[in-house]
Design a protein around this motif. Sequence first.
Motif, PDB file in Angstrom:
ATOM      1  N   PHE A 116       8.111   0.303   7.527  1.00 48.18           N
ATOM      2  CA  PHE A 116       7.751   1.711   7.332  1.00 48.18           C
ATOM      3  C   PHE A 116       7.047   2.254   8.572  1.00 48.18           C
ATOM      4  CE2 PHE A 116       7.561   2.492   2.442  1.00 48.18           C
ATOM      5  CZ  PHE A 116       8.808   1.906   2.273  1.00 48.18           C
ATOM      6  N   LEU A 117       6.134   1.479   9.144  1.00 45.72           N
ATOM      7  CA  LEU A 117       5.406   1.921  10.340  1.00 45.72           C
ATOM      8  C   LEU A 117       6.358   2.260  11.489  1.00 45.72           C
ATOM      9  CD1 LEU A 117       2.358  -0.504  10.375  1.00 45.72           C
ATOM     10  CD2 LEU A 117       2.241   2.001  10.248  1.00 45.72           C
ATOM     11  N   GLN A 118       7.433   1.519  11.607  1.00 45.11           N
ATOM     12  CA  GLN A 118       8.398   1.778  12.675  1.00 45.11           C
ATOM     13  C   GLN A 118       9.127   3.106  12.485  1.00 45.11           C
ATOM     14  OE1 GLN A 118      10.904  -1.687  12.817  1.00 45.11           O
ATOM     15  NE2 GLN A 118       9.393  -2.872  13.953  1.00 45.11           N
ATOM     16  N   LEU A 119       9.223   3.549  11.251  1.00 42.57           N
ATOM     17  CA  LEU A 119       9.956   4.777  10.954  1.00 42.57           C
ATOM     18  C   LEU A 119       9.056   5.995  10.795  1.00 42.57           C
ATOM     19  CD1 LEU A 119      12.395   3.205   8.373  1.00 42.57           C
ATOM     20  CD2 LEU A 119      13.011   4.036  10.652  1.00 42.57           C
ATOM     21  N   ASP A 120       7.864   5.788  10.243  1.00 45.43           N
ATOM     22  CA  ASP A 120       6.962   6.904   9.934  1.00 45.43           C
ATOM     23  C   ASP A 120       5.549   6.325   9.816  1.00 45.43           C
ATOM     24  OD1 ASP A 120       5.331   8.548   7.999  1.00 45.43           O
ATOM     25  OD2 ASP A 120       7.114   9.823   7.982  1.00 45.43           O
ATOM     26  N   MET A 121       4.692   6.710  10.731  1.00 48.49           N
ATOM     27  CA  MET A 121       3.338   6.151  10.772  1.00 48.49           C
ATOM     28  C   MET A 121       2.591   6.366   9.451  1.00 48.49           C
ATOM     29  SD  MET A 121       1.042   4.496  12.508  1.00 48.49           S
ATOM     30  CE  MET A 121       1.473   4.606  14.220  1.00 48.49           C
ATOM     31  N   LEU A 122       2.643   7.562   8.911  1.00 47.82           N
ATOM     32  CA  LEU A 122       1.932   7.838   7.655  1.00 47.82           C
ATOM     33  C   LEU A 122       2.470   6.969   6.519  1.00 47.82           C
ATOM     34  CD1 LEU A 122      -0.126   9.340   5.961  1.00 47.82           C
ATOM     35  CD2 LEU A 122       1.559  11.192   5.683  1.00 47.82           C
ATOM     36  N   ALA A 123       3.782   6.828   6.441  1.00 46.81           N
ATOM     37  CA  ALA A 123       4.374   6.001   5.389  1.00 46.81           C
ATOM     38  C   ALA A 123       3.861   4.568   5.484  1.00 46.81           C
ATOM     39  CB  ALA A 123       5.902   6.039   5.478  1.00 46.81           C
ATOM     40  N   GLY A 124       3.811   4.034   6.685  1.00 47.45           N
ATOM     41  CA  GLY A 124       3.308   2.677   6.861  1.00 47.45           C
ATOM     42  C   GLY A 124       1.850   2.552   6.476  1.00 47.45           C
ATOM     43  N   LEU A 125       1.057   3.538   6.868  1.00 47.52           N
ATOM     44  CA  LEU A 125      -0.371   3.506   6.541  1.00 47.52           C
ATOM     45  C   LEU A 125      -0.614   3.627   5.037  1.00 47.52           C
ATOM     46  CD1 LEU A 125      -1.799   5.653   9.474  1.00 47.52           C
ATOM     47  CD2 LEU A 125      -1.929   3.158   9.193  1.00 47.52           C
ATOM     48  N   LEU A 126       0.261   4.335   4.352  1.00 47.64           N
ATOM     49  CA  LEU A 126       0.121   4.465   2.903  1.00 47.64           C
ATOM     50  C   LEU A 126       0.339   3.139   2.179  1.00 47.64           C
ATOM     51  CD1 LEU A 126       1.900   7.886   2.329  1.00 47.64           C
ATOM     52  CD2 LEU A 126      -0.493   7.364   1.816  1.00 47.64           C
ATOM     53  N   VAL A 127       1.029   2.213   2.807  1.00 45.72           N
ATOM     54  CA  VAL A 127       1.279   0.905   2.200  1.00 45.72           C
ATOM     55  C   VAL A 127       0.087  -0.041   2.392  1.00 45.72           C
ATOM     56  CG1 VAL A 127       2.815  -1.110   2.248  1.00 45.72           C
ATOM     57  CG2 VAL A 127       3.773   1.188   2.466  1.00 45.72           C
ATOM     58  N   PHE A 128      -0.735   0.207   3.392  1.00 48.21           N
ATOM     59  CA  PHE A 128      -1.836  -0.706   3.706  1.00 48.21           C
ATOM     60  C   PHE A 128      -2.765  -0.982   2.520  1.00 48.21           C
ATOM     61  CE2 PHE A 128      -6.061  -1.703   5.441  1.00 48.21           C
ATOM     62  CZ  PHE A 128      -5.744  -2.913   6.036  1.00 48.21           C
ATOM     63  N   PRO A 129      -3.194   0.029   1.737  1.00 46.28           N
ATOM     64  CA  PRO A 129      -4.056  -0.287   0.577  1.00 46.28           C
ATOM     65  C   PRO A 129      -3.391  -1.230  -0.423  1.00 46.28           C
ATOM     66  CG  PRO A 129      -4.141   2.051   1.061  1.00 46.28           C
ATOM     67  CD  PRO A 129      -3.044   1.471   1.920  1.00 46.28           C
ATOM     68  N   TYR A 130      -2.094  -1.151  -0.544  1.00 48.33           N
ATOM     69  CA  TYR A 130      -1.338  -2.056  -1.425  1.00 48.33           C
ATOM     70  C   TYR A 130      -1.504  -3.494  -0.947  1.00 48.33           C
ATOM     71  CZ  TYR A 130       2.961  -3.466  -4.053  1.00 48.33           C
ATOM     72  OH  TYR A 130       3.887  -4.046  -4.885  1.00 48.33           O
ATOM     73  N   LEU A 131      -1.398  -3.695   0.349  1.00 46.76           N
ATOM     74  CA  LEU A 131      -1.561  -5.037   0.914  1.00 46.76           C
ATOM     75  C   LEU A 131      -2.983  -5.556   0.689  1.00 46.76           C
ATOM     76  CD1 LEU A 131       0.351  -6.969   2.343  1.00 46.76           C
ATOM     77  CD2 LEU A 131      -0.486  -6.077   4.507  1.00 46.76           C
ATOM     78  N   VAL A 132      -3.957  -4.684   0.845  1.00 51.39           N
ATOM     79  CA  VAL A 132      -5.354  -5.066   0.590  1.00 51.39           C
ATOM     80  C   VAL A 132      -5.528  -5.459  -0.879  1.00 51.39           C
ATOM     81  CG1 VAL A 132      -7.747  -4.212   0.528  1.00 51.39           C
ATOM     82  CG2 VAL A 132      -6.268  -3.677   2.489  1.00 51.39           C
ATOM     83  N   TRP A 133      -4.985  -4.653  -1.783  1.00 50.33           N
ATOM     84  CA  TRP A 133      -5.098  -4.934  -3.210  1.00 50.33           C
ATOM     85  C   TRP A 133      -4.424  -6.260  -3.558  1.00 50.33           C
ATOM     86  CZ3 TRP A 133      -8.046  -3.469  -7.050  1.00 50.33           C
ATOM     87  CH2 TRP A 133      -7.670  -3.761  -8.350  1.00 50.33           C
ATOM     88  N   LEU A 134      -3.258  -6.511  -2.961  1.00 50.18           N
ATOM     89  CA  LEU A 134      -2.562  -7.772  -3.227  1.00 50.18           C
ATOM     90  C   LEU A 134      -3.345  -8.972  -2.687  1.00 50.18           C
ATOM     91  CD1 LEU A 134       1.166  -6.832  -2.558  1.00 50.18           C
ATOM     92  CD2 LEU A 134       0.026  -7.172  -4.773  1.00 50.18           C
ATOM     93  N   THR A 135      -4.078  -8.772  -1.619  1.00 50.52           N
ATOM     94  CA  THR A 135      -4.926  -9.845  -1.085  1.00 50.52           C
ATOM     95  C   THR A 135      -6.009 -10.186  -2.106  1.00 50.52           C
ATOM     96  OG1 THR A 135      -4.469  -9.125   1.180  1.00 50.52           O
ATOM     97  CG2 THR A 135      -6.412 -10.514   0.845  1.00 50.52           C
ATOM     98  N   LEU A 136      -6.631  -9.166  -2.675  1.00 56.11           N
ATOM     99  CA  LEU A 136      -7.625  -9.386  -3.728  1.00 56.11           C
ATOM    100  C   LEU A 136      -6.971 -10.029  -4.948  1.00 56.11           C
ATOM    101  CD1 LEU A 136     -10.412  -9.037  -5.073  1.00 56.11           C
ATOM    102  CD2 LEU A 136      -9.665  -6.734  -5.739  1.00 56.11           C
ATOM    103  N   ALA A 137      -5.805  -9.521  -5.344  1.00 57.58           N
ATOM    104  CA  ALA A 137      -5.099 -10.084  -6.501  1.00 57.58           C
ATOM    105  C   ALA A 137      -4.737 -11.542  -6.272  1.00 57.58           C
ATOM    106  CB  ALA A 137      -3.839  -9.262  -6.788  1.00 57.58           C
ATOM    107  N   GLY A 138      -4.341 -11.874  -5.054  1.00 54.94           N
ATOM    108  CA  GLY A 138      -4.009 -13.260  -4.734  1.00 54.94           C
ATOM    109  C   GLY A 138      -5.221 -14.161  -4.831  1.00 54.94           C
TER     110      GLY A 138
END
Length: 155
Positions: A116-138
């Motif tokens: 997503f970051l390669q195509l649209d910076m905002l789109a990629g940044l919007l995914v970052f909280p998901y990755l953080v949440w999954l880190t906590l979930a893991g």
Amino acid sequence: MTLTYFLLFLAASAAAAATGIIFKPGEWYVGLKKPDFTPPNWVFPVAWTYLYVSVAYAAARIAPEAGSQIALALFAVQIALNTLWTPVFFGAHRLWLGLLVLICLWVAVAAMMLAFLQLDMLAGLLVFPYLVWLTLAGALNFRVWRDNPRAGAQT
């Protein structure tokens, strides 16, 4: 971005979210030993609602972009894995398998974020909280598995 794309990605997310309605944590989960960093129960639906909406919006932003095929395929992979985790963990009580699904989900979301970051910076940044949440979930999934060796099937 079009409203149609957003609604389609949101529908996929709603299907994943529906597994939480079907496979509720219940008494089994309440009785498990959980780490001190476990968020309060009310945080989970709030966090997931935000994440599903923001990632659907991010996917809708990149869908019309040239070269978005891999990014959209990664969206499909992560939403499938996301859908799988709840029945594995809460439905089948397979804590170790749930952790394995979550690790695969984390990798898929990280790859999706980079695409997503390669195509649209905002789109990629919007995914970052998901990755953080999954880190906590893991971390939660790992600790629940480690601290509850007799809580369901471990294979």
